[in-house]
Design a protein around this motif. Structure first.
Motif, PDB file in Angstrom:
ATOM      1  N   ILE A  41      47.569  40.697  33.948  1.00  0.00           N
ATOM      2  CA  ILE A  41      46.205  40.626  34.590  1.00  0.00           C
ATOM      3  C   ILE A  41      45.192  40.065  33.530  1.00  0.00           C
ATOM      4  N   ILE A  42      45.469  40.849  32.377  1.00  0.00           N
ATOM      5  CA  ILE A  42      44.383  40.500  31.194  1.00  0.00           C
ATOM      6  C   ILE A  42      44.326  39.075  30.742  1.00  0.00           C
ATOM      7  N   ALA A  43      45.783  38.913  30.645  1.00  0.00           N
ATOM      8  CA  ALA A  43      46.168  37.289  30.113  1.00  0.00           C
ATOM      9  C   ALA A  43      45.477  36.297  31.103  1.00  0.00           C
ATOM     10  N   ALA A  44      45.450  36.608  32.235  1.00  0.00           N
ATOM     11  CA  ALA A  44      45.124  35.722  33.236  1.00  0.00           C
ATOM     12  C   ALA A  44      43.367  35.747  33.409  1.00  0.00           C
ATOM     13  N   GLY A  45      42.721  36.704  32.401  1.00  0.00           N
ATOM     14  CA  GLY A  45      41.147  36.703  32.588  1.00  0.00           C
ATOM     15  C   GLY A  45      40.770  37.861  33.098  1.00  0.00           C
ATOM     16  N   ALA A  46      41.432  38.743  33.678  1.00  0.00           N
ATOM     17  CA  ALA A  46      40.745  39.977  34.329  1.00  0.00           C
ATOM     18  C   ALA A  46      40.293  41.043  33.488  1.00  0.00           C
ATOM     19  N   GLN A  47      39.152  41.664  33.799  1.00  0.00           N
ATOM     20  CA  GLN A  47      38.700  42.671  32.941  1.00  0.00           C
ATOM     21  C   GLN A  47      39.650  44.005  33.688  1.00  0.00           C
ATOM     22  N   TYR A  48      40.394  44.453  32.894  1.00  0.00           N
ATOM     23  CA  TYR A  48      41.185  45.464  33.475  1.00  0.00           C
ATOM     24  C   TYR A  48      40.591  46.930  33.217  1.00  0.00           C
ATOM     25  N   LYS A  74      36.549  42.210  37.517  1.00  0.00           N
ATOM     26  CA  LYS A  74      36.940  43.536  37.234  1.00  0.00           C
ATOM     27  C   LYS A  74      38.268  43.933  38.260  1.00  0.00           C
ATOM     28  N   ALA A  75      39.285  44.561  37.753  1.00  0.00           N
ATOM     29  CA  ALA A  75      40.343  45.049  38.672  1.00  0.00           C
ATOM     30  C   ALA A  75      41.317  45.718  37.731  1.00  0.00           C
ATOM     31  N   THR A  76      42.097  46.641  38.785  1.00  0.00           N
ATOM     32  CA  THR A  76      42.987  47.430  38.105  1.00  0.00           C
ATOM     33  C   THR A  76      44.361  47.074  38.907  1.00  0.00           C
TER      34      THR A  76
END
Lengths: 166, 166
Positions: free
Chosen positions: B127-134, B116-118
């Motif tokens: 960051i979504i494409a890199a797999g983060a939960q925005y 999870k990140a912003t």
């Protein structure tokens, strides 16, 4: 708890934003005051909105004043309502934090006589002439008054500013 | 305790200086790291000296990394030693705080997947494409990782960054 940060066009950006965010970090409602409501711009181009004009401030609403530096204090010191707020804080012994050129406002409010303080070196002789006991330290604490010299002192300024509120 | 603040020319000035002074306020020895030692300049013209080059950093010496934003991360992410430091911190579950464009470095270090990140909204899709939960929040905390969106979030970023060290 509520805090009032004094700013005006030409404010030293870090010297306004560090205490501003630091007070908010403590959960303190923090308002910016200036000669009038609306956007003000720092020396380095950052903008922030003044929430309230000095003339509309009720000093009793706030627990601390922070006077940012840069080119702002030469403007603030000409505003009689800004000076009244400062005088009121000193009369009640409430916390005042002042950095860099901020003490120009303290000189005009005639509250610095006999107090230990520091400031931007370029106005050192002015605060001495106004009766302050100048010290060349990253932060000077004398009762309700915290003062620092420049943006490089912000870590010490923040630490002592927050201590005054505890 | 020691902290390492990542910066590079074009850094977002407040996003480097707020955590820098905040960590020093806690009495933490704080070094700035960049591609090489020496002065670096922010978007708004503030200068600070990088104390150490990424290649000379021993990760074991430090307890937290802060990755400042602005134009710096697009440069830092090309430095393999910077990425190694970040990977090492994630491997050891040590605190990493990243603001604005800072997560560009996390993407290149391949540590943001499933976290999870912003971040700055302009790199949200990366960051979504890199797999983060925005998440669109002023601060997101997921284990060792603290992230924020922009300079307006610095009060929350500072608060959670310091909590990770306590």
């Amino acid at each position: 708890m509520k805090a009032l940060v004094f700013g005006a066009d030409g404010f030293e950006d870090l010297e306004l934003f560090y205490p501003y965010h630091r007070l908010k970090e403590e959960g303190i409602t923090t308002h910016v005051a200036s000669m009038k409501k609306g956007p003000i711009t720092g020396k380095h181009g950052y903008e922030i909105t003044a929430d309230i004009a000095f003339k509309d401030v009720n000093s009793a609403d706030y627990d601390i004043i922070v006077i940012s530096g840069g080119k702002g204090p030469e403007k603030m010191r000409l505003d009689k309502d800004a000076l009244e707020i400062v005088k009121n804080f000193f009369k009640k012994n409430k916390p005042v934090a002042s950095i860099c050129h901020g003490p120009q406002v303290l000189v005009s409010a005639d509250v610095i006589k006999g107090r230990k303080a520091t400031c931007w070196i370029g106005i050192r002789d002015d605060i001495i002439a106004a009766g302050a006991q100048y010290e060349d330290s990253e932060v000077v604490v004398d009762g309700n008054l915290v003062s620092s010299r420049n943006p490089g002192d912000l870590h010490a300024f923040g630490r002592e500013m927050i201590k005054l509120l505890k």
